[in-house]
Write a protein that holds these residues in place. Structure first.
Motif, PDB file in Angstrom:
ATOM      1  N   GLY A 120      18.105  11.671   0.228  1.00 38.60           N
ATOM      2  CA  GLY A 120      16.885  11.874   1.016  1.00 38.60           C
ATOM      3  C   GLY A 120      15.699  11.134   0.447  1.00 38.60           C
ATOM      4  O   GLY A 120      14.780  10.753   1.171  1.00 38.60           O
ATOM      5  N   SER A 121      15.699  10.898  -0.859  1.00 41.95           N
ATOM      6  CA  SER A 121      14.589  10.188  -1.493  1.00 41.95           C
ATOM      7  C   SER A 121      14.705   8.681  -1.358  1.00 41.95           C
ATOM      8  O   SER A 121      13.779   7.954  -1.657  1.00 41.95           O
ATOM      9  CB  SER A 121      14.526  10.535  -2.979  1.00 41.95           C
ATOM     10  OG  SER A 121      14.242  11.895  -3.145  1.00 41.95           O
ATOM     11  N   ARG A 122      15.855   8.212  -0.907  1.00 43.44           N
ATOM     12  CA  ARG A 122      16.070   6.776  -0.772  1.00 43.44           C
ATOM     13  C   ARG A 122      15.598   6.235   0.568  1.00 43.44           C
ATOM     14  O   ARG A 122      15.473   5.035   0.733  1.00 43.44           O
ATOM     15  CB  ARG A 122      17.553   6.444  -0.943  1.00 43.44           C
ATOM     16  CG  ARG A 122      18.050   6.718  -2.332  1.00 43.44           C
ATOM     17  CD  ARG A 122      19.538   6.492  -2.405  1.00 43.44           C
ATOM     18  NE  ARG A 122      20.039   6.918  -3.693  1.00 43.44           N
ATOM     19  CZ  ARG A 122      20.737   6.155  -4.502  1.00 43.44           C
ATOM     20  NH1 ARG A 122      21.045   4.928  -4.149  1.00 43.44           N
ATOM     21  NH2 ARG A 122      21.147   6.607  -5.646  1.00 43.44           N
ATOM     22  N   LYS A 123      15.342   7.112   1.522  1.00 51.93           N
ATOM     23  CA  LYS A 123      14.922   6.681   2.849  1.00 51.93           C
ATOM     24  C   LYS A 123      13.430   6.354   2.839  1.00 51.93           C
ATOM     25  O   LYS A 123      12.644   7.016   2.169  1.00 51.93           O
ATOM     26  CB  LYS A 123      15.172   7.785   3.870  1.00 51.93           C
ATOM     27  CG  LYS A 123      16.621   8.134   4.065  1.00 51.93           C
ATOM     28  CD  LYS A 123      16.744   9.264   5.067  1.00 51.93           C
ATOM     29  CE  LYS A 123      18.182   9.748   5.139  1.00 51.93           C
ATOM     30  NZ  LYS A 123      18.278  10.931   5.996  1.00 51.93           N
ATOM     31  N   PRO A 124      13.028   5.325   3.604  1.00 51.99           N
ATOM     32  CA  PRO A 124      11.589   5.055   3.712  1.00 51.99           C
ATOM     33  C   PRO A 124      10.907   6.204   4.454  1.00 51.99           C
ATOM     34  O   PRO A 124      11.536   6.884   5.264  1.00 51.99           O
ATOM     35  CB  PRO A 124      11.531   3.752   4.513  1.00 51.99           C
ATOM     36  CG  PRO A 124      12.855   3.607   5.159  1.00 51.99           C
ATOM     37  CD  PRO A 124      13.848   4.406   4.356  1.00 51.99           C
ATOM     38  N   PRO A 125       9.629   6.455   4.170  1.00 54.08           N
ATOM     39  CA  PRO A 125       8.927   7.538   4.854  1.00 54.08           C
ATOM     40  C   PRO A 125       8.824   7.261   6.349  1.00 54.08           C
ATOM     41  O   PRO A 125       8.722   6.116   6.772  1.00 54.08           O
ATOM     42  CB  PRO A 125       7.553   7.562   4.196  1.00 54.08           C
ATOM     43  CG  PRO A 125       7.399   6.249   3.531  1.00 54.08           C
ATOM     44  CD  PRO A 125       8.775   5.730   3.244  1.00 54.08           C
ATOM     45  N   THR A 126       8.851   8.320   7.122  1.00 51.80           N
ATOM     46  CA  THR A 126       8.686   8.182   8.570  1.00 51.80           C
ATOM     47  C   THR A 126       7.195   8.183   8.905  1.00 51.80           C
ATOM     48  O   THR A 126       6.359   8.514   8.063  1.00 51.80           O
ATOM     49  CB  THR A 126       9.359   9.368   9.307  1.00 51.80           C
ATOM     50  OG1 THR A 126       8.679  10.573   8.915  1.00 51.80           O
ATOM     51  CG2 THR A 126      10.839   9.444   8.977  1.00 51.80           C
TER      52      THR A 126
END
Length: 136
Positions: A120-126
């Motif tokens: 979850g921390s690897r995804k870019p912020p929405t």
């Protein structure tokens, strides 16, 4: 409008055209960032025939006189650089303590639950994320 800036180390005097500022520490005159001498660089963009790339006729519109604002800016710049020079011994000491201190290992990060990074921390912020960048 002054055409050149020079420094006299014997008298610690900065000469700006016909004007002078003293005392100016030699380290302040010689202060560099990324290989650029800061005071000289600042002046080069404000002298009679300013330095810099010319990309339009607007670049040829320059002040005809040295303003009080230029003097204030220069004095502020010299003050900031003096403070930076005065901090250098403390900065050198801090760097030495950091470099001679213990290293953080991968094991330390794993024990601290920093690694492995959660998916979850690897995804870019929405766009809805509170930490997402915004355009102003």
């Amino acid at each position: 409008m002054p055409e050149e800036i020079t420094y006299d180390p014997d008298t610690a005097t900065l000469h700006v055209g016909a004007g002078q500022i003293s005392p100016v520490r030699p380290e302040v005159w010689a202060y560099e960032v990324s290989g650029w001498r800061v005071v000289k660089r600042w002046f080069d963009y404000r002298k009679k025939n300013p330095a810099g790339r010319r990309s339009s006729p607007l670049d040829d519109i320059n002040p005809k006189e040295w303003s009080a604002e230029f003097t204030t800016e220069l004095l502020q710049l010299l003050n900031v650089l003096t403070l930076c020079v005065e901090l250098e011994p403390e900065q050198a000491d801090l760097l030495e303590r950091i470099c001679s201190g213990p290293l953080i290992t991968v094991t330390d990060l794993e024990l601290g639950k920093v690694l492995p990074v959660s998916p979850g921390s690897r995804k870019p912020p929405t766009a809805e994320s509170p930490n997402a960048p915004t355009l102003m």
